[in-house]
Design a protein around this motif. Sequence first.
Motif, PDB file in Angstrom:
ATOM      1  N   THR A  92      -3.667  12.945 -15.101  1.00 55.29           N
ATOM      2  CA  THR A  92      -3.660  11.816 -16.030  1.00 55.29           C
ATOM      3  C   THR A  92      -2.574  11.866 -17.103  1.00 55.29           C
ATOM      4  O   THR A  92      -2.504  10.968 -17.939  1.00 55.29           O
ATOM      5  N   GLU A  93      -1.717  12.879 -17.071  1.00 52.46           N
ATOM      6  CA  GLU A  93      -0.743  13.019 -18.155  1.00 52.46           C
ATOM      7  C   GLU A  93       0.354  11.962 -18.121  1.00 52.46           C
ATOM      8  O   GLU A  93       1.031  11.723 -19.117  1.00 52.46           O
ATOM      9  N   THR A  94       0.547  11.309 -16.979  1.00 50.61           N
ATOM     10  CA  THR A  94       1.646  10.349 -16.868  1.00 50.61           C
ATOM     11  C   THR A  94       1.148   8.913 -16.679  1.00 50.61           C
ATOM     12  O   THR A  94       1.751   8.134 -15.963  1.00 50.61           O
ATOM     13  N   PHE A  95       0.031   8.553 -17.293  1.00 45.84           N
ATOM     14  CA  PHE A  95      -0.491   7.197 -17.123  1.00 45.84           C
ATOM     15  C   PHE A  95       0.474   6.151 -17.663  1.00 45.84           C
ATOM     16  O   PHE A  95       1.027   6.290 -18.751  1.00 45.84           O
ATOM     17  N   ASP A  96       0.683   5.118 -16.856  1.00 45.12           N
ATOM     18  CA  ASP A  96       1.543   4.012 -17.254  1.00 45.12           C
ATOM     19  C   ASP A  96       0.960   2.739 -16.654  1.00 45.12           C
ATOM     20  O   ASP A  96       0.843   2.608 -15.437  1.00 45.12           O
ATOM     21  N   ALA A  97       0.588   1.797 -17.522  1.00 45.49           N
ATOM     22  CA  ALA A  97      -0.036   0.558 -17.057  1.00 45.49           C
ATOM     23  C   ALA A  97       0.870  -0.199 -16.092  1.00 45.49           C
ATOM     24  O   ALA A  97       0.397  -0.902 -15.196  1.00 45.49           O
ATOM     25  N   LYS A  98       2.194  -0.041 -16.243  1.00 50.36           N
ATOM     26  CA  LYS A  98       3.131  -0.750 -15.362  1.00 50.36           C
ATOM     27  C   LYS A  98       3.004  -0.286 -13.916  1.00 50.36           C
ATOM     28  O   LYS A  98       3.339  -1.016 -12.982  1.00 50.36           O
ATOM     29  N   LYS A  99       2.513   0.935 -13.730  1.00 48.87           N
ATOM     30  CA  LYS A  99       2.370   1.478 -12.386  1.00 48.87           C
ATOM     31  C   LYS A  99       1.288   0.737 -11.600  1.00 48.87           C
ATOM     32  O   LYS A  99       1.247   0.791 -10.370  1.00 48.87           O
ATOM     33  N   LEU A 100       0.414   0.040 -12.314  1.00 50.24           N
ATOM     34  CA  LEU A 100      -0.674  -0.686 -11.664  1.00 50.24           C
ATOM     35  C   LEU A 100      -0.199  -1.980 -11.005  1.00 50.24           C
ATOM     36  O   LEU A 100      -0.926  -2.574 -10.220  1.00 50.24           O
ATOM     37  N   LEU A 101       1.013  -2.393 -11.346  1.00 54.64           N
ATOM     38  CA  LEU A 101       1.562  -3.614 -10.759  1.00 54.64           C
ATOM     39  C   LEU A 101       1.843  -3.412  -9.278  1.00 54.64           C
ATOM     40  O   LEU A 101       2.251  -2.332  -8.857  1.00 54.64           O
ATOM     41  N   SER A 102       1.640  -4.450  -8.489  1.00 55.95           N
ATOM     42  CA  SER A 102       1.879  -4.381  -7.049  1.00 55.95           C
ATOM     43  C   SER A 102       3.230  -5.002  -6.714  1.00 55.95           C
ATOM     44  O   SER A 102       3.632  -5.996  -7.318  1.00 55.95           O
ATOM     45  N   SER A 103       3.898  -4.428  -5.738  1.00 54.89           N
ATOM     46  CA  SER A 103       5.168  -4.984  -5.286  1.00 54.89           C
ATOM     47  C   SER A 103       4.889  -6.149  -4.347  1.00 54.89           C
ATOM     48  O   SER A 103       4.147  -6.004  -3.378  1.00 54.89           O
ATOM     49  N   GLY A 104       5.475  -7.285  -4.642  1.00 55.68           N
ATOM     50  CA  GLY A 104       5.302  -8.439  -3.774  1.00 55.68           C
ATOM     51  C   GLY A 104       6.263  -8.340  -2.606  1.00 55.68           C
ATOM     52  O   GLY A 104       7.238  -7.594  -2.640  1.00 55.68           O
ATOM     53  N   ALA A 105       5.987  -9.094  -1.549  1.00 58.77           N
ATOM     54  CA  ALA A 105       6.864  -9.091  -0.381  1.00 58.77           C
ATOM     55  C   ALA A 105       8.111  -9.922  -0.661  1.00 58.77           C
ATOM     56  O   ALA A 105       8.078 -10.882  -1.423  1.00 58.77           O
ATOM     57  N   SER A 106       9.241  -9.533  -0.051  1.00 61.73           N
ATOM     58  CA  SER A 106      10.464 -10.332  -0.151  1.00 61.73           C
ATOM     59  C   SER A 106      10.364 -11.502   0.827  1.00 61.73           C
ATOM     60  O   SER A 106       9.840 -11.358   1.922  1.00 61.73           O
ATOM     61  N   VAL A 107      10.864 -12.658   0.394  1.00 64.80           N
ATOM     62  CA  VAL A 107      10.733 -13.868   1.209  1.00 64.80           C
ATOM     63  C   VAL A 107      12.102 -14.511   1.442  1.00 64.80           C
ATOM     64  O   VAL A 107      12.919 -14.587   0.524  1.00 64.80           O
ATOM     65  N   MET A 108      12.348 -14.964   2.673  1.00 66.73           N
ATOM     66  CA  MET A 108      13.574 -15.686   3.007  1.00 66.73           C
ATOM     67  C   MET A 108      13.252 -17.176   3.147  1.00 66.73           C
ATOM     68  O   MET A 108      12.290 -17.549   3.821  1.00 66.73           O
ATOM     69  N   TYR A 109      14.037 -18.024   2.447  1.00 68.26           N
ATOM     70  CA  TYR A 109      13.812 -19.466   2.500  1.00 68.26           C
ATOM     71  C   TYR A 109      14.971 -20.156   3.222  1.00 68.26           C
ATOM     72  O   TYR A 109      16.090 -19.660   3.225  1.00 68.26           O
TER      73      TYR A 109
END
Length: 297
Positions: A44-61
């Motif tokens: 738990t020494e390196t907790f960072d709320a930003k790490k909880l974010l999920s990577s979205g998929a890349s999309v081609m239009y």
Amino acid sequence: MSSKKNKTQKKINKKKVFIALTICILVALIGGVSVLAYGVYKDTETFDAKKLLSSGASVMYDDQGQVLYTYGSEENGTRENITYEDLPQVLVDAVVAAEDSRFFEHNGFDLPRIAKAAMSNLVAGGIRGGGSTITQQLIKKTYFPNAEKTYTRKLSEIFLAIQADKQLSKEEILTLYLNKIYFGRSTRSIGISSASRYYFDKDVSELTLPEAAMLAGSLNSPYNYDPYYCLDKATNRRNTILNLMVVHGYITQEECDQAKQVKIENTLCTSSSTSNNSTLAAYVDLVTEEVKERTGL
């Protein structure tokens, strides 16, 4: 005199043995607690709320703004991150009723829930169920996705969950959780937005009560409650969630009964999207290589 001396000596020896055993037990306890505490500290020494974010998929239009191709992966699938405002209230109620009825009340972990799970684990002789809150599940999915179930890991989950609850709002935690979690066997069902498209070919905001209850029910065991593979189990689980929603006051018994009448197989709808069409594979490969060359991504 000799008899009295022997008795006195025996008492002294017993006292020494008792003291020695007590010291050994205390040393063992202190050592065990220290190892446990160190393990939790390292986790738990390196907790960072930003790490909880999920990577979205890349999309081609294409040039008309239509989705041509979505780059999926085992970890992120075709996930599309959404905000709390995108979630219909019926889905929020279904998920909370299914996974963590006191979610909006506790501080990241639910003591009565943990105590009940602990008693069950002691009876079972090991960790079988965790009684985890939604916040703890988010932490586990982010920090310990493949870790063994141990008491150190469970304590680490609790510690990190409390930190997350202090730094983020309940709405943010629930959104992060729903953006990250599996809703079925397919990687196309990772994250609530992709799952909604995968099962019903509709936006999350358009989910109905029986659809929301089905998705919430799958969280307990995505593999076993995927309606494309286990329709009967998925139906029974959905009905259980509807019953829980009545118990917690989210819906009436009449609404529950009406939702149960809706057959899951009649709501399933294969996506009409043309993305990931195999006939476009060669073109997609060419565009992908060009993007890599121009951007270095």
